[in-house]
Design a protein around this motif. Sequence first.
Motif, PDB file in Angstrom:
ATOM      1  N   LEU A 182       0.957  -1.247   0.055  1.00  0.00           N
ATOM      2  CA  LEU A 182      -0.080   0.118   0.020  1.00  0.00           C
ATOM      3  C   LEU A 182       0.872   1.311  -0.149  1.00  0.00           C
ATOM      4  O   LEU A 182       0.638   2.340  -0.713  1.00  0.00           O
ATOM      5  CB  LEU A 182      -0.872   0.007   1.159  1.00  0.00           C
ATOM      6  N   TRP A 183       1.801   1.176   0.715  1.00  0.00           N
ATOM      7  CA  TRP A 183       2.878   2.502   1.024  1.00  0.00           C
ATOM      8  C   TRP A 183       3.426   2.647  -0.435  1.00  0.00           C
ATOM      9  O   TRP A 183       3.593   3.762  -0.968  1.00  0.00           O
ATOM     10  CB  TRP A 183       3.851   2.329   2.069  1.00  0.00           C
ATOM     11  N   GLN A 184       3.945   1.582  -1.026  1.00  0.00           N
ATOM     12  CA  GLN A 184       4.667   1.730  -2.435  1.00  0.00           C
ATOM     13  C   GLN A 184       3.556   2.558  -3.411  1.00  0.00           C
ATOM     14  O   GLN A 184       4.319   3.135  -4.135  1.00  0.00           O
ATOM     15  CB  GLN A 184       4.970   0.317  -2.780  1.00  0.00           C
ATOM     16  N   ASN A 185       2.446   2.135  -3.436  1.00  0.00           N
ATOM     17  CA  ASN A 185       1.414   2.665  -4.202  1.00  0.00           C
ATOM     18  C   ASN A 185       1.212   4.193  -4.112  1.00  0.00           C
ATOM     19  O   ASN A 185       1.464   4.986  -4.918  1.00  0.00           O
ATOM     20  CB  ASN A 185       0.273   1.895  -4.103  1.00  0.00           C
ATOM     21  N   VAL A 186       1.207   4.396  -2.835  1.00  0.00           N
ATOM     22  CA  VAL A 186       0.909   5.801  -2.266  1.00  0.00           C
ATOM     23  C   VAL A 186       2.032   6.618  -2.447  1.00  0.00           C
ATOM     24  O   VAL A 186       1.851   7.646  -3.007  1.00  0.00           O
ATOM     25  CB  VAL A 186       0.501   6.049  -0.774  1.00  0.00           C
ATOM     26  N   VAL A 187       3.264   6.353  -2.093  1.00  0.00           N
ATOM     27  CA  VAL A 187       4.345   7.152  -2.547  1.00  0.00           C
ATOM     28  C   VAL A 187       4.777   7.280  -3.567  1.00  0.00           C
ATOM     29  O   VAL A 187       5.320   8.260  -3.869  1.00  0.00           O
ATOM     30  CB  VAL A 187       5.543   6.628  -1.369  1.00  0.00           C
ATOM     31  N   SER A 188       4.570   6.266  -4.447  1.00  0.00           N
ATOM     32  CA  SER A 188       4.799   6.232  -5.874  1.00  0.00           C
ATOM     33  C   SER A 188       4.084   7.259  -6.657  1.00  0.00           C
ATOM     34  O   SER A 188       4.469   8.155  -7.581  1.00  0.00           O
ATOM     35  CB  SER A 188       4.682   4.931  -6.575  1.00  0.00           C
ATOM     36  N   GLN A 189       2.846   7.394  -6.235  1.00  0.00           N
ATOM     37  CA  GLN A 189       1.882   8.526  -6.761  1.00  0.00           C
ATOM     38  C   GLN A 189       2.483  10.113  -6.218  1.00  0.00           C
ATOM     39  O   GLN A 189       2.554  10.909  -7.275  1.00  0.00           O
ATOM     40  CB  GLN A 189       0.501   8.302  -6.047  1.00  0.00           C
ATOM     41  N   LYS A 190       3.117  10.084  -5.015  1.00  0.00           N
ATOM     42  CA  LYS A 190       3.333  11.387  -4.624  1.00  0.00           C
ATOM     43  C   LYS A 190       4.680  11.731  -5.725  1.00  0.00           C
ATOM     44  O   LYS A 190       4.966  12.914  -5.942  1.00  0.00           O
ATOM     45  CB  LYS A 190       3.927  11.303  -3.178  1.00  0.00           C
ATOM     46  N   ILE A 191       5.587  10.771  -5.712  1.00  0.00           N
ATOM     47  CA  ILE A 191       6.667  11.041  -6.425  1.00  0.00           C
ATOM     48  C   ILE A 191       6.589  11.562  -7.770  1.00  0.00           C
ATOM     49  O   ILE A 191       7.176  12.420  -8.541  1.00  0.00           O
ATOM     50  CB  ILE A 191       7.933   9.894  -6.417  1.00  0.00           C
ATOM     51  N   GLN A 192       5.486  10.660  -8.459  1.00  0.00           N
ATOM     52  CA  GLN A 192       5.232  11.028  -9.782  1.00  0.00           C
ATOM     53  C   GLN A 192       4.617  12.468 -10.042  1.00  0.00           C
ATOM     54  O   GLN A 192       4.687  13.156 -10.986  1.00  0.00           O
ATOM     55  CB  GLN A 192       4.357  10.097 -10.344  1.00  0.00           C
ATOM     56  N   ASN A 193       3.777  12.832  -9.122  1.00  0.00           N
ATOM     57  CA  ASN A 193       3.382  14.130  -8.901  1.00  0.00           C
ATOM     58  C   ASN A 193       4.548  15.276  -8.792  1.00  0.00           C
ATOM     59  O   ASN A 193       4.424  16.364  -9.344  1.00  0.00           O
ATOM     60  CB  ASN A 193       2.227  14.458  -7.874  1.00  0.00           C
ATOM     61  N   GLN A 194       5.499  14.937  -8.010  1.00  0.00           N
ATOM     62  CA  GLN A 194       6.669  15.818  -7.846  1.00  0.00           C
ATOM     63  C   GLN A 194       7.400  16.045  -9.106  1.00  0.00           C
ATOM     64  O   GLN A 194       7.696  17.281  -9.395  1.00  0.00           O
ATOM     65  CB  GLN A 194       7.680  15.293  -6.801  1.00  0.00           C
ATOM     66  N   ILE A 195       7.519  14.950  -9.894  1.00  0.00           N
ATOM     67  CA  ILE A 195       8.104  14.889 -10.958  1.00  0.00           C
ATOM     68  C   ILE A 195       7.451  15.731 -12.163  1.00  0.00           C
ATOM     69  O   ILE A 195       7.945  16.649 -12.757  1.00  0.00           O
ATOM     70  CB  ILE A 195       8.565  13.457 -11.643  1.00  0.00           C
ATOM     71  N   SER A 196       6.045  15.508 -11.929  1.00  0.00           N
ATOM     72  CA  SER A 196       5.119  16.469 -13.086  1.00  0.00           C
ATOM     73  C   SER A 196       5.119  17.901 -12.616  1.00  0.00           C
ATOM     74  O   SER A 196       5.683  18.512 -13.623  1.00  0.00           O
ATOM     75  CB  SER A 196       3.815  15.936 -12.975  1.00  0.00           C
ATOM     76  N   PHE A 197       5.436  18.299 -11.278  1.00  0.00           N
ATOM     77  CA  PHE A 197       5.251  19.653 -11.009  1.00  0.00           C
ATOM     78  C   PHE A 197       6.649  20.298 -11.395  1.00  0.00           C
ATOM     79  O   PHE A 197       6.857  21.356 -12.050  1.00  0.00           O
ATOM     80  CB  PHE A 197       4.951  19.640  -9.233  1.00  0.00           C
ATOM     81  N   ALA A 198       7.456  19.625 -11.018  1.00  0.00           N
ATOM     82  CA  ALA A 198       9.131  19.966 -11.654  1.00  0.00           C
ATOM     83  C   ALA A 198       9.186  20.043 -13.068  1.00  0.00           C
ATOM     84  O   ALA A 198       9.727  21.058 -13.602  1.00  0.00           O
ATOM     85  CB  ALA A 198      10.036  18.950 -10.885  1.00  0.00           C
ATOM     86  N   GLN A 199       8.489  19.093 -13.755  1.00  0.00           N
ATOM     87  CA  GLN A 199       8.511  19.366 -15.164  1.00  0.00           C
ATOM     88  C   GLN A 199       7.703  20.655 -15.657  1.00  0.00           C
ATOM     89  O   GLN A 199       8.135  21.442 -16.402  1.00  0.00           O
ATOM     90  CB  GLN A 199       7.944  18.282 -15.958  1.00  0.00           C
ATOM     91  N   TRP A 200       6.540  20.942 -14.857  1.00  0.00           N
ATOM     92  CA  TRP A 200       5.721  21.972 -15.430  1.00  0.00           C
ATOM     93  C   TRP A 200       6.460  23.227 -14.954  1.00  0.00           C
ATOM     94  O   TRP A 200       6.168  24.308 -15.553  1.00  0.00           O
ATOM     95  CB  TRP A 200       4.593  21.876 -14.624  1.00  0.00           C
ATOM     96  N   LYS A 201       7.330  23.404 -13.952  1.00  0.00           N
ATOM     97  CA  LYS A 201       8.080  24.575 -13.697  1.00  0.00           C
ATOM     98  C   LYS A 201       9.488  24.781 -14.354  1.00  0.00           C
ATOM     99  O   LYS A 201       9.984  25.647 -14.241  1.00  0.00           O
ATOM    100  CB  LYS A 201       8.517  24.463 -11.871  1.00  0.00           C
TER     101      LYS A 201
END
Length: 303
Positions: A107-126
């Motif tokens: 469960l944690w692997q799924n949740v934290v992977s979502q967070k990391i992908q969103n961090q990467i997306s925001f960094a790309q957007w910036k």
Amino acid sequence: MIDLSWRLVHVKEGDLLRLKLDNLEIIKLERKVYIPLSDITMIVLEGNRTRLTTRLLTALSKNNIALVICDEKYLPTGMYLPYGQYHHSAKRVMAQAQWSKEIKGLLWQNVVSQKIQNQISFAQWKGVEPERIELMQDLAAGMTIGDRTNREGLVAKVYFDSLYGLDFTRDQENLANSAMNFGYAIIRSHLARVLVGNGLITMLGIFHHNEFNSFNLADDLMEPFRPLIDCWIDQEILSQTDYLSYEARLKIIDFMNQKLRLVGKKQTVAHAIETYVQSFVEASEVGDPSLILPITLANFVEE
């Protein structure tokens, strides 16, 4: 005096909060405002002289309304939550206490992977440098069950350095940290309320397990939402003001009213959190982390 955002009430220096029939009554300087309890999910309270009645606190519990108390720096420091309102609370808590180490890791692997992908997306957007994006992607690719190699922490270091500079740390006193701390606390409070409303206890997390933390599970499940509010703060706060003003705090709270596409339809972030938690409950019950609904930055910033 108050912000009447949808089902979120922000009270600054009210004189008295009490129950009036089935309404929250707010009194300040002879002025009275009434809000139906059925329209409220959370009350955020600032100021050091507001009084509340026991009847109101009882009604908040029965209506599953969270009460968040802020300190002199306007950061949430306390929370009042309902107790045992879910009809099968004992059954669900007993099941929660028996989650295996393996299922918690999945469960944690799924949740934290979502967070990391969103961090990467925001960094790309910036517009962060491609080599830093690639580094975060490489770190994310090595994610293991339970994140035993701490890819979350490694990605976070690259993420914050890329956004705010190599000298930035999360314990500095600056607008970015103050805004993020306030925003994270609002999400955490709402998640705690939803978890309790679904019969879970917030102390038992899937990754966080601090014995002095009453909200370990809320801290776990809020992770995918952090980069979303980082994006909101970047656009609505950091580009608009130099300090965490009253108007800035209202704007951060308004994040909960923004739209996020989930299960094929747009809904407020507050509602999306409820849907997300329900999917987590189902995933934990059947042992299938793929049932946790994906929270993605792209579905938040879309036109």
